[in-house]
Enzyme design. Structure first.
Site, PDB file in Angstrom:
ATOM      1  N   GLY A  39      48.268 -37.451 -47.268  1.00 16.69           N
ATOM      2  CA  GLY A  39      47.618 -38.741 -47.112  1.00 16.69           C
ATOM      3  C   GLY A  39      46.198 -38.552 -46.583  1.00 16.69           C
ATOM      4  CB  SER A 111      47.389 -33.098 -49.829  1.00 20.50           C
ATOM      5  OG  SER A 111      46.211 -33.806 -50.119  1.00 20.50           O
ATOM      6  CD1 TRP A 112      47.501 -35.802 -43.452  1.00 16.21           C
ATOM      7  CD2 TRP A 112      45.415 -35.138 -42.990  1.00 16.21           C
ATOM      8  NE1 TRP A 112      47.330 -35.894 -42.093  1.00 16.21           N
ATOM      9  CE2 TRP A 112      46.053 -35.490 -41.769  1.00 16.21           C
ATOM     10  CE3 TRP A 112      44.093 -34.687 -42.946  1.00 16.21           C
ATOM     11  CZ2 TRP A 112      45.415 -35.421 -40.539  1.00 16.21           C
ATOM     12  CZ3 TRP A 112      43.457 -34.599 -41.709  1.00 16.21           C
ATOM     13  CH2 TRP A 112      44.115 -34.969 -40.530  1.00 16.21           C
ATOM     14  CG  ASP A 264      43.815 -29.911 -56.341  1.00 20.46           C
ATOM     15  OD1 ASP A 264      43.238 -31.005 -56.525  1.00 20.46           O
ATOM     16  OD2 ASP A 264      44.436 -29.623 -55.307  1.00 20.46           O
ATOM     17  CG  HIS A 291      46.247 -32.822 -55.049  1.00 26.81           C
ATOM     18  ND1 HIS A 291      45.319 -32.046 -54.375  1.00 26.81           N
ATOM     19  CD2 HIS A 291      46.746 -33.673 -54.118  1.00 26.81           C
ATOM     20  CE1 HIS A 291      45.275 -32.413 -53.115  1.00 26.81           C
ATOM     21  NE2 HIS A 291      46.138 -33.392 -52.921  1.00 26.81           N
TER      22      HIS A 291
END
Length: 309
Positions: A39, A111-112, A264, A291
């Site tokens: 996120g 990701s985050w 990505d 991603h």
């Protein structure tokens, strides 16, 4: 006696009026694996439960501040947004570890979640047995500039719509305009900004094989929570993302696997490559994915099996 491996859940009160939802599955006496969702604001899913051997290991996750099943949601208490920072989340992780009676754990994320995992490991290397990260990012100023400004060279039509969907102050960056709009007192301003941000998120992850639009970006209130937290963190470079590369020596001796998709475009592979070069003993895996994806998940499972022993 047989080991109880069923799902365990709870809520943990932490600072600033937050209550975090957490869950654990597998052998409570086995090596622990923490999963940090992306996120910021996407919330945790059941996927982490499938990555371990439940008879031998345990997997833990939680919904980070302001999202998912944690309370309050950021959209319900915008006045608390400034307390939602990476250092605060690092303290949340430590409180959860102590609450569950875990001495050390392997930290994983996507990701985050990779930014938060790296920041946590650099703050508390003595608590980390290893790292398993895919769709790697540090949420640096340069990465945020790429994803919100420079990537308009790749998707010019969509970026122009994205840029023009919020009112910007003179000289204001696009990401800052969105962060400001998503805190506006006018709910219509917030709704318009969240919808436009969601459209752009779908665009810049669209080059991976088998890509489909993410329903979270089109379903309020999940969309609104995500957009509010993402822009809050990105407009501030992840509250320390620029410092992560220079702190990689703190991870010396900690095994780690960095997994990244060649396609990505929202997070080019150079970030994972640079971190790998600064982290002796780490492993870099580049896949023909976007991603994240099924091959990235499989590589993460391999890393967990090797490290969480």
């Amino acid at each position: 006696m047989p080991v109880e491996t069923s799902l365990r859940t709870g809520h943990l009160r932490v600072a600033d009026g937050n209550e975090l939802y957490w869950e654990a599955v597998g052998n409570p006496q086995g090596p622990a694996v923490l999963w940090l969702h992306g996120g910021p604001g996407s919330g945790a899913t059941a996927g982490h439960r499938r990555r371990i051997d439940p008879a031998r290991q345990q997997s833990v996750t939680f919904d980070q501040r302001g999202c998912g099943r944690s309370r309050p949601l950021v959209t319900e208490r915008l006045d608390l947004l400034d307390t939602n920072t990476t250092p605060a989340q690092i303290e949340d992780i430590e409180e959860l570890r102590e609450h569950l009676g875990i001495e050390r754990w392997m930290v994983t994320g996507a990701s985050w979640g990779t930014t938060l995992a790296l920041a946590y490991a650099q703050a508390h290397p003595e608590r980390v047995t290893g790292l398993g990260l895919f769709a790697v990012t540090t949420t640096s100023t340069a990465e945020v500039e790429w994803i919100t400004e420079s990537m308009g060279r790749v998707f010019p039509e969509e970026w122009e719509l994205f840029r023009d969907s919020v009112d910007r102050l003179p000289g204001e960056r696009v990401v800052d305009a969105y962060a400001r709009s998503l805190r506006d007192a006018d709910v219509q301003v917030r709704d318009r900004a969240a919808a436009a941000w969601g459209r752009w998120e779908d665009v810049h992850v669209s080059l991976g094989p088998g890509w489909e639009p993410d329903p979270r970006w089109h379903t309020p209130p999940t969309r609104d929570v995500l957009a509010t937290l993402v822009t809050h963190y990105w407009s501030r470079s992840g509250f320390g993302g620029d410092q992560i590369p220079g702190r990689m020596p703190r991870l010396a001796g900690i095994p780690g696997v960095l997994i990244h998709g060649r396609r990505d475009i929202s997070g080019p592979a150079v970030t994972a490559w640079q971190l790998h070069r600064a982290w002796p003993g780490s492993e870099l895996v580049i896949l023909d994915e976007g991603h994240g994806g099924p091959r990235s998940a499989a590589e993460l499972e391999r890393a967990i099996a090797a490290i969480a022993t």
